[in-house]
Scaffold this active site. Structure first.
Site, PDB file in Angstrom:
ATOM      1  CB  THR A 119      -0.842  -0.568   1.339  1.00 49.64           C
ATOM      2  OG1 THR A 119      -1.541   1.655   1.732  1.00 49.64           O
ATOM      3  CG2 THR A 119       0.100  -0.659   2.011  1.00 49.64           C
ATOM      4  CE1 TYR A 143      -3.573  -1.898   5.004  1.00 45.35           C
ATOM      5  CE2 TYR A 143      -3.562   0.249   3.837  1.00 45.35           C
ATOM      6  CZ  TYR A 143      -3.645  -1.246   4.253  1.00 45.35           C
ATOM      7  OH  TYR A 143      -3.271  -1.628   2.553  1.00 45.35           O
TER       8      TYR A 143
HETATM    9  C1  UD1 Z   1      -6.763   4.186   0.177  1.00 44.92           C
HETATM   10  C2  UD1 Z   1      -6.974   2.828   0.873  1.00 44.92           C
HETATM   11  C3  UD1 Z   1      -5.926   2.285   2.046  1.00 44.92           C
HETATM   12  C4  UD1 Z   1      -3.951   2.253   1.452  1.00 44.92           C
HETATM   13  C5  UD1 Z   1      -4.714   4.070   0.925  1.00 44.92           C
HETATM   14  C6  UD1 Z   1      -3.254   4.505  -0.297  1.00 44.92           C
HETATM   15  C7  UD1 Z   1      -9.094   1.670   1.734  1.00 44.92           C
HETATM   16  C8  UD1 Z   1      -9.887   0.856   3.076  1.00 44.92           C
HETATM   17  N1  UD1 Z   1      -7.792   2.251   2.393  1.00 44.92           N
HETATM   18  O1  UD1 Z   1      -7.425   4.955   2.121  1.00 44.92           O
HETATM   19  O2  UD1 Z   1      -5.458   1.107   2.245  1.00 44.92           O
HETATM   20  O3  UD1 Z   1      -3.271   2.413   1.611  1.00 44.92           O
HETATM   21  O4  UD1 Z   1      -6.001   4.682  -0.165  1.00 44.92           O
HETATM   22  O5  UD1 Z   1      -3.361   5.979  -0.523  1.00 44.92           O
HETATM   23  O6  UD1 Z   1      -8.150   0.870   1.349  1.00 44.92           O
HETATM   24  N2  UD1 Z   1     -12.853  11.045   2.631  1.00 44.92           N
HETATM   25  C9  UD1 Z   1     -13.411  11.900   2.729  1.00 44.92           C
HETATM   26  N3  UD1 Z   1     -14.821  11.711   3.200  1.00 44.92           N
HETATM   27  C10 UD1 Z   1     -15.491  10.075   3.329  1.00 44.92           C
HETATM   28  C11 UD1 Z   1     -14.106   9.080   2.949  1.00 44.92           C
HETATM   29  C12 UD1 Z   1     -12.838   9.782   2.668  1.00 44.92           C
HETATM   30  O7  UD1 Z   1     -13.435  13.310   2.658  1.00 44.92           O
HETATM   31  O8  UD1 Z   1     -16.741   9.589   3.685  1.00 44.92           O
HETATM   32  C13 UD1 Z   1     -11.670  11.501   2.180  1.00 44.92           C
HETATM   33  C14 UD1 Z   1     -10.384  11.539   2.736  1.00 44.92           C
HETATM   34  O9  UD1 Z   1      -9.925  12.183   4.214  1.00 44.92           O
HETATM   35  C15 UD1 Z   1      -8.978  10.692   2.041  1.00 44.92           C
HETATM   36  C16 UD1 Z   1      -9.764  10.658   1.299  1.00 44.92           C
HETATM   37  O10 UD1 Z   1     -10.942  11.096   1.035  1.00 44.92           O
HETATM   38  O11 UD1 Z   1      -8.001  12.068   1.461  1.00 44.92           O
HETATM   39  C17 UD1 Z   1      -9.094   9.390   0.297  1.00 44.92           C
HETATM   40  O12 UD1 Z   1      -9.556   8.161   1.619  1.00 44.92           O
HETATM   41  P1  UD1 Z   1     -10.798   6.961   1.434  1.00 44.92           P
HETATM   42  O13 UD1 Z   1     -10.868   6.806   0.425  1.00 44.92           O
HETATM   43  O14 UD1 Z   1     -11.024   6.651   2.631  1.00 44.92           O
HETATM   44  O15 UD1 Z   1      -8.832   6.190   1.144  1.00 44.92           O
HETATM   45  P2  UD1 Z   1      -7.951   5.852   2.259  1.00 44.92           P
HETATM   46  O16 UD1 Z   1      -7.599   7.046   3.246  1.00 44.92           O
HETATM   47  O17 UD1 Z   1      -6.694   6.891   1.445  1.00 44.92           O
END
Ligand code: UD1
Length: 330
Positions: A119, A143
């Site tokens: 990752t 993680y």
């Molecule tokens: C994901 C992966 C992680 C990997 C990473 C690499 C999973 C579960 N997570 O995590 O394994 O290491 O990518 O970059 O597969 N966000 C919001 N609102 C939401 C959800 C997310 O604002 O409801 C934002 C987060 O703060 C972040 C972005 O969206 O800035 C992406 O978040 P998310 O889709 O949860 O992925 P990662 O945490 O980056």
């Protein structure tokens, strides 16, 4: 193209199941080991499935022996960053310790090739805008640390044995099978695109932006979103590299450009034709500001070429899957 049998751990999960589909489509002999704690039986379709944990030495040894496995593709892991912050021992147990146990069995049974699901979280908060494989590894959540420790275990085992490996550092995976057969089905999802699509189909009344004060152009987190089918293809290309006698390697898998949370949500609104109900919340624990891949090595070493590098396509496939799940829940 087919070599020996391939054991896919976590093959009932989101990424593993897309890899299993592609392996089967090109005629490989595949068996899946999954404890179904987070995966789905349906995702495996007609590939032989053993229900069990990768940390169970007896189950793993039996599979390796009875199917003459020469390649292991290892996806089984917990992957949710905020959960890892709350429950670190769960992550070190299921990710790091179970991988060590799996590798012990691989060493005992002479497995030749190992493709590991790593990752971008191993980079932590990168010092440069774009990370390549030589960027410092400094995970900021359990993680990422759990996966980095497994990478090191693999590195050291391969130095001491004939096992060769490819560790793929994924950036943000999204989308679903373009033919609509499988997709991201995890309940209580936390991934941005999944959550946004659940909102569009009415499963969530609103969605949240976690952090609007990051040092990015619009203040929200930036990520390199890659279509799950392109990510799956990267695994097959990595296997071919190892089968050709290629050296063990660590490779980023991403497109090399990022989108902010707001840009992703704009795409979801555009593709769905819906106005989203968005709340702005504080930053989420463990989240870096920007994570974007420099992913030249995998192209150079394996010839991998992405085909679906388009945010609206990724969102549109994710949304199609979410609509299907609404009709036929898993
Ligand atoms: C994901 C992966 C992680 C990997 C990473 C690499 C999973 C579960 N997570 O995590 O394994 O290491 O990518 O970059 O597969 N966000 C919001 N609102 C939401 C959800 C997310 O604002 O409801 C934002 C987060 O703060 C972040 C972005 O969206 O800035 C992406 O978040 P998310 O889709 O949860 O992925 P990662 O945490 O980056």
């Amino acid at each position: 193209m087919a070599g020996g049998s391939i054991l896919v751990t976590g093959g009932a999960g989101y990424i593993g199941s897309h890899v299993v589909l592609q392996l089967r489509e090109r005629g490989e002999r595949v068996i899946v080991l999954d404890d179904l704690s987070r995966g789905f039986r349906q995702a495996v379709r007609d590939t032989p499935l053993t229900i069990g944990n990768v940390g169970d030495r007896e189950v793993v040894s039996n599979l390796l022996r009875s199917h003459a496995v020469d390649t292991v593709m290892h996806f089984a892991a917990y992957t949710i960053v905020p959960e890892s912050v709350r429950e670190p021992l769960k992550y070190y147990g299921n990710n790091t310790c179970a991988t060590r146990s799996l590798l012990q069995s691989c060493a005992e049974h002479g497995v030749k090739h190992f493709v590991f699901s790593s990752t971008a979280a191993v980079y932590g908060t990168p010092t440069a805008e774009i990370c390549d494989e030589n960027s410092p590894t400094a995970p900021i959540n359990p993680y990422g640390t759990s996966k980095l420790m497994s990478e090191w275990t693999l590195r050291d085992l391969s130095a001491a044995s004939d096992l060769r490996y490819a560790a793929l550092r994924y950036f943000n995976v999204a989308g679903s099978d373009t033919r609509g057969r499988i997709g991201q089905s995890t309940p209580n999802a936390t991934l941005l695109i999944k959550v946004a699509c659940e909102h569009v189909v009415g499963k969530r009344p609103h969605l949240c932006i976690f952090g609007t004060d990051y040092p990015t152009p619009d203040g929200t987190g930036v990520r390199d979103y890659i279509h799950v089918e392109d990510l799956a293809t990267a695994h097959l290309a990595s296997l071919d590299h190892l089968r050709r006698g290629g050296a063990s390697t660590v490779m980023n898998v991403g497109y090399g450009h990022g989108y902010s949370v707001r840009e992703v949500l704009d795409s979801v609104a555009r593709v769905s034709g819906r106005k989203l109900v968005i709340r702005e919340e504080p930053r989420r624990a463990g989240d870096p500001s920007t994570l974007v891949a420099k992913a030249q090595r995998i192209r150079d070493l394996t010839g991998w070429q992405p085909r679906l590098d388009d945010l609206d396509t990724i969102v549109s496939n994710s949304l199609a899957w979410e609509r299907k799940l609404l009709q036929e829940p898993w």
